[in-house]
Design an enzyme around this catalytic site. Structure first.
Site, mmCIF file in Angstrom:
data_model
loop_
_atom_site.group_PDB
_atom_site.id
_atom_site.type_symbol
_atom_site.label_atom_id
_atom_site.label_comp_id
_atom_site.label_asym_id
_atom_site.label_seq_id
_atom_site.Cartn_x
_atom_site.Cartn_y
_atom_site.Cartn_z
ATOM 1 N N ASN A 7 66.612 48.696 2.810
ATOM 2 C CA ASN A 7 67.514 49.036 1.705
ATOM 3 C C ASN A 7 68.937 48.747 2.180
ATOM 4 O O ASN A 7 69.523 49.545 2.917
ATOM 5 C CB ASN A 7 67.321 50.514 1.350
ATOM 6 C CG ASN A 7 68.241 50.974 0.242
ATOM 7 O OD1 ASN A 7 69.090 50.214 -0.240
ATOM 8 N ND2 ASN A 7 68.084 52.221 -0.161
ATOM 9 N N LYS A 14 69.327 50.960 5.434
ATOM 10 C CA LYS A 14 68.297 51.958 5.741
ATOM 11 C C LYS A 14 66.994 51.209 5.944
ATOM 12 O O LYS A 14 66.714 50.250 5.204
ATOM 13 C CB LYS A 14 68.120 52.927 4.572
ATOM 14 C CG LYS A 14 69.221 53.948 4.451
ATOM 15 C CD LYS A 14 68.819 55.007 3.424
ATOM 16 C CE LYS A 14 70.047 55.597 2.795
ATOM 17 N NZ LYS A 14 69.927 55.930 1.402
ATOM 18 N N ARG A 91 64.550 46.812 -1.246
ATOM 19 C CA ARG A 91 65.075 47.448 -2.453
ATOM 20 C C ARG A 91 66.168 46.538 -3.014
ATOM 21 O O ARG A 91 67.099 46.170 -2.290
ATOM 22 C CB ARG A 91 65.665 48.805 -2.123
ATOM 23 C CG ARG A 91 66.308 49.415 -3.342
ATOM 24 C CD ARG A 91 67.158 50.588 -2.986
ATOM 25 N NE ARG A 91 67.726 51.155 -4.198
ATOM 26 C CZ ARG A 91 68.933 51.667 -4.272
ATOM 27 N NH1 ARG A 91 69.714 51.684 -3.217
ATOM 28 N NH2 ARG A 91 69.371 52.173 -5.392
ATOM 29 N N HIS A 180 67.106 54.014 -10.678
ATOM 30 C CA HIS A 180 66.176 54.967 -10.027
ATOM 31 C C HIS A 180 64.722 54.699 -10.444
ATOM 32 O O HIS A 180 63.875 55.587 -10.379
ATOM 33 C CB HIS A 180 66.493 56.434 -10.401
ATOM 34 C CG HIS A 180 67.758 56.964 -9.818
ATOM 35 N ND1 HIS A 180 68.531 57.886 -10.495
ATOM 36 C CD2 HIS A 180 68.369 56.738 -8.649
ATOM 37 C CE1 HIS A 180 69.585 58.201 -9.759
ATOM 38 N NE2 HIS A 180 69.514 57.509 -8.615
ATOM 39 N N ASN A 211 72.602 63.095 -5.669
ATOM 40 C CA ASN A 211 74.012 62.765 -5.745
ATOM 41 C C ASN A 211 74.246 61.899 -6.983
ATOM 42 O O ASN A 211 75.163 62.118 -7.756
ATOM 43 C CB ASN A 211 74.395 62.036 -4.471
ATOM 44 C CG ASN A 211 75.800 62.323 -4.116
ATOM 45 O OD1 ASN A 211 76.498 63.056 -4.831
ATOM 46 N ND2 ASN A 211 76.250 61.733 -3.032
ATOM 47 N N GLY A 212 73.371 60.905 -7.144
ATOM 48 C CA GLY A 212 73.262 60.189 -8.423
ATOM 49 C C GLY A 212 72.070 60.797 -9.142
ATOM 50 O O GLY A 212 71.071 61.108 -8.502
ATOM 51 N N ARG A 241 80.338 60.977 -10.145
ATOM 52 C CA ARG A 241 80.419 60.106 -11.331
ATOM 53 C C ARG A 241 80.517 60.944 -12.604
ATOM 54 O O ARG A 241 79.848 61.971 -12.714
ATOM 55 C CB ARG A 241 79.164 59.225 -11.430
ATOM 56 C CG ARG A 241 79.093 58.196 -10.334
ATOM 57 C CD ARG A 241 77.781 57.435 -10.387
ATOM 58 N NE ARG A 241 77.128 57.462 -9.088
ATOM 59 C CZ ARG A 241 75.886 57.085 -8.854
ATOM 60 N NH1 ARG A 241 75.124 56.647 -9.836
ATOM 61 N NH2 ARG A 241 75.379 57.140 -7.643
ATOM 62 N N PHE A 284 76.134 69.731 -4.091
ATOM 63 C CA PHE A 284 75.742 70.907 -4.881
ATOM 64 C C PHE A 284 75.579 72.160 -4.010
ATOM 65 O O PHE A 284 75.714 73.274 -4.519
ATOM 66 C CB PHE A 284 74.459 70.612 -5.674
ATOM 67 C CG PHE A 284 74.751 69.848 -6.933
ATOM 68 C CD1 PHE A 284 74.964 68.479 -6.903
ATOM 69 C CD2 PHE A 284 74.850 70.502 -8.153
ATOM 70 C CE1 PHE A 284 75.266 67.769 -8.061
ATOM 71 C CE2 PHE A 284 75.141 69.799 -9.319
ATOM 72 C CZ PHE A 284 75.350 68.433 -9.278
ATOM 73 N N GLY A 331 67.442 65.173 -4.118
ATOM 74 C CA GLY A 331 68.096 66.254 -3.362
ATOM 75 C C GLY A 331 68.190 67.576 -4.088
ATOM 76 O O GLY A 331 67.724 68.607 -3.585
ATOM 77 N N GLU A 334 64.569 68.702 -5.761
ATOM 78 C CA GLU A 334 63.570 69.168 -4.801
ATOM 79 C C GLU A 334 63.975 70.461 -4.110
ATOM 80 O O GLU A 334 63.125 71.241 -3.701
ATOM 81 C CB GLU A 334 63.358 68.095 -3.705
ATOM 82 C CG GLU A 334 62.710 66.833 -4.210
ATOM 83 C CD GLU A 334 62.832 65.674 -3.218
ATOM 84 O OE1 GLU A 334 62.988 65.922 -2.004
ATOM 85 O OE2 GLU A 334 62.795 64.512 -3.667
ATOM 86 N N GLU A 384 60.839 56.653 -2.332
ATOM 87 C CA GLU A 384 61.064 55.288 -2.819
ATOM 88 C C GLU A 384 60.582 54.263 -1.797
ATOM 89 O O GLU A 384 60.079 53.206 -2.167
ATOM 90 C CB GLU A 384 62.558 55.095 -3.126
ATOM 91 C CG GLU A 384 62.973 55.831 -4.393
ATOM 92 C CD GLU A 384 64.461 56.093 -4.486
ATOM 93 O OE1 GLU A 384 64.944 56.990 -3.755
ATOM 94 O OE2 GLU A 384 65.138 55.442 -5.273
HETATM 95 P P1 AMP Z 1 70.111 62.727 -2.868
HETATM 96 O O1 AMP Z 1 71.147 61.872 -3.525
HETATM 97 O O2 AMP Z 1 68.787 62.721 -3.541
HETATM 98 O O3 AMP Z 1 70.026 62.529 -1.388
HETATM 99 O O4 AMP Z 1 70.640 64.243 -3.052
HETATM 100 C C1 AMP Z 1 71.782 64.680 -2.388
HETATM 101 C C2 AMP Z 1 72.247 65.959 -3.016
HETATM 102 O O5 AMP Z 1 71.211 66.950 -2.976
HETATM 103 C C3 AMP Z 1 73.398 66.553 -2.227
HETATM 104 O O6 AMP Z 1 74.601 66.177 -2.803
HETATM 105 C C4 AMP Z 1 73.206 68.010 -2.398
HETATM 106 O O7 AMP Z 1 74.111 68.421 -3.391
HETATM 107 C C5 AMP Z 1 71.816 68.219 -2.955
HETATM 108 N N1 AMP Z 1 71.052 69.159 -2.137
HETATM 109 C C6 AMP Z 1 70.381 68.913 -1.005
HETATM 110 N N2 AMP Z 1 69.811 70.056 -0.533
HETATM 111 C C7 AMP Z 1 70.161 71.041 -1.392
HETATM 112 C C8 AMP Z 1 69.909 72.447 -1.457
HETATM 113 N N3 AMP Z 1 69.191 73.062 -0.530
HETATM 114 N N4 AMP Z 1 70.448 73.123 -2.492
HETATM 115 C C9 AMP Z 1 71.192 72.514 -3.425
HETATM 116 N N5 AMP Z 1 71.456 71.203 -3.424
HETATM 117 C C10 AMP Z 1 70.960 70.470 -2.419
#
Ligand code: AMP
Length: 397
Positions: A7, A14, A91, A180, A211-212, A241, A284, A331, A334, A384
């Site tokens: 990726n 990655k 990717r 996605h 994040n997205g 965003r 978050f 993120g 889950e 992914e």
């Molecule tokens: P991703 O883009 O799928 O890697 O998600 C990243 C986002 O997941 C980060 O900006 C965090 O805000 C959120 N995140 C990860 N772990 C947690 C958690 N335990 N509680 C709340 N938000 C989380």
């Protein structure tokens, strides 16, 4: 049988080597700051802890060279030899309307990928650079392109055509593409397995909240609508965003702040969303913590996000005539029980009843709805890389 998954981002790479017999990665890592000062490779294997290698990495070719060197390095023993790599899956962010499925990369595919650069000028060039580097270094190995957009090519024109003069679709390819796709496809397939029902008969709403973030309405395994649009800026408010806005706001801000096109793009992609509303962070976890400590703007950011997600769930249930399962992934989806709880609150009319005890789970594949909930609520960690590897294997075997 081992598949290398790559990726390539503009300054990052990655990678994972996945053993397709176990479906687990035997090695994975990340190269950061390619072509910048302070390039670094973080390399991990199943048997050893992570190694951090700091060295100058001028371009994606050098990055891939370095990764391949680590993969066969005797001290890590990830691979005995590069010949062990059966195929490579890349990717690729944007396949435009040219690709509705993953494809084996040949000269005509390379030409089409280059034609898609206009649609994703930041993302497709590094994806292509990664492919070219692999062609040079491993000429005998089949390579496959797996597109973020491909899964959503099943949308119908009334979902993907905007209210613009039709010629703009014809001249500039302006339409909803959605992103996605690899994640939505993976979790929808897993949902069918968990529910022990054929994917072909399921109406699913997949919430990829990270994040997205994007949401997809998936009927019979096909995406029928999704929240991201021409670009990944549309739909839900995200980490940095803006998400969907009244389009007139764009020109209004440009006028008030004297932003040019690049500045406005930068603003909408990196300075808005939960970061802009909370004024604290795009993460978050930070926002939840601040909200718990009584920060009103942090709470507002969470409320907006939850409200946006609810809107899409309602819209997509209406579009599909119901929903058989709601899926949370990525993120936030889950790992944030409180966000899932807020989203699912008062959704009994759709048969959604969360079990608050089960919902405490983080990062595990589980149904967190009450036993009698008509609509299961599934937490499914996205994968992914595995989806890319599975498509790669299917096409090259
Ligand atoms: P991703 O883009 O799928 O890697 O998600 C990243 C986002 O997941 C980060 O900006 C965090 O805000 C959120 N995140 C990860 N772990 C947690 C958690 N335990 N509680 C709340 N938000 C989380």
């Amino acid at each position: 049988m081992k598949i290398l998954v790559l990726n390539c981002g503009s300054s990052s790479l990655k990678y994972q080597v996945i053993d397709m017999d176990t479906r687990n990665p035997i090695s994975k890592g990340l190269v950061e700051r390619i072509a910048l000062q302070g390039s670094v490779l973080t390399h991990g294997t199943a048997s050893r802890k992570k190694e951090v290698i700091k060295t100058e990495i001028k371009n994606h070719t050098q990055a891939i060279e370095l990764v391949l060197k680590q993969l066969v390095a005797p001290e890590y023993r990830a691979l005995k030899d590069l010949d062990e790599i059966y195929a490579i899956g890349h990717r690729v962010v944007h396949g435009g309307e040219k690709f509705a499925k993953s494809v084996i990369i040949d000269a005509s595919v390379m030409k089409a990928l280059k034609e898609c650069i206009d649609l994703a000028p930041l993302h497709n060039p590094p994806n292509i650079a990664g492919i070219v580097a692999c062609q040079k270094m491993m000429p005998g190995i089949s390579q496959v392109a797996v597109f973020d957009t491909a899964f959503h090519q099943t949308m119908r024109p009334f979902s993907y055509i905007y209210g613009l003069p039709y010629e703009y679709y014809e001249k500039y390819s302006i339409r909803k593409y959605g992103f996605h796709g690899t994640s939505h496809k993976y979790v929808s397939q897993r949902a069918a397995v968990l529910l022990k029902r054929p994917l072909a008969e399921l109406k699913l709403i997949s919430c990829h909240l990270g994040n997205g973030s994007s949401i997809a309405a998936i009927r019979g395994g096909r995406s029928i609508d999704t929240s991201m649009g021409f670009t990944p800026l549309d739909g839900l408010m995200m980490g940095t965003r803006s998400g969907a806005l009244d389009p007139a706001i764009v020109t209004y801000i440009m006028d008030k702040e004297k932003f040019n096109v690049d500045q406005m793009n930068d603003f909408l992609n990196y300075k808005c969303g939960a970061l802009g509303v909370s004024g604290i962070s795009s993460d978050f976890r930070d926002i939840e913590l601040a909200a718990e400590q009584g920060n009103n703007r942090a709470q507002l950011a969470l409320d907006i996000f939850e409200h946006d997600v609810k809107q899409y769930i309602g819209a997509y249930a209406a579009m599909m005539g119901g929903v058989d399962a709601l899926i949370f992934t990525a993120g936030v989806g889950e790992n944030a029980p409180s966000m899932r709880e807020a989203i699912c609150k008062d959704m009994g009319f759709l048969g959604i009843h969360l079990d608050l005890e089960k919902n405490k789970v983080r990062g595990e594949e589980v149904d967190v709805s009450e036993i009698n909930s008509r609509c299961p609520v599934l937490v499914i960690p996205t994968n992914e890389e595995l989806m890319i590897a599975l498509d790669t294997l299917e096409l090259t075997r």
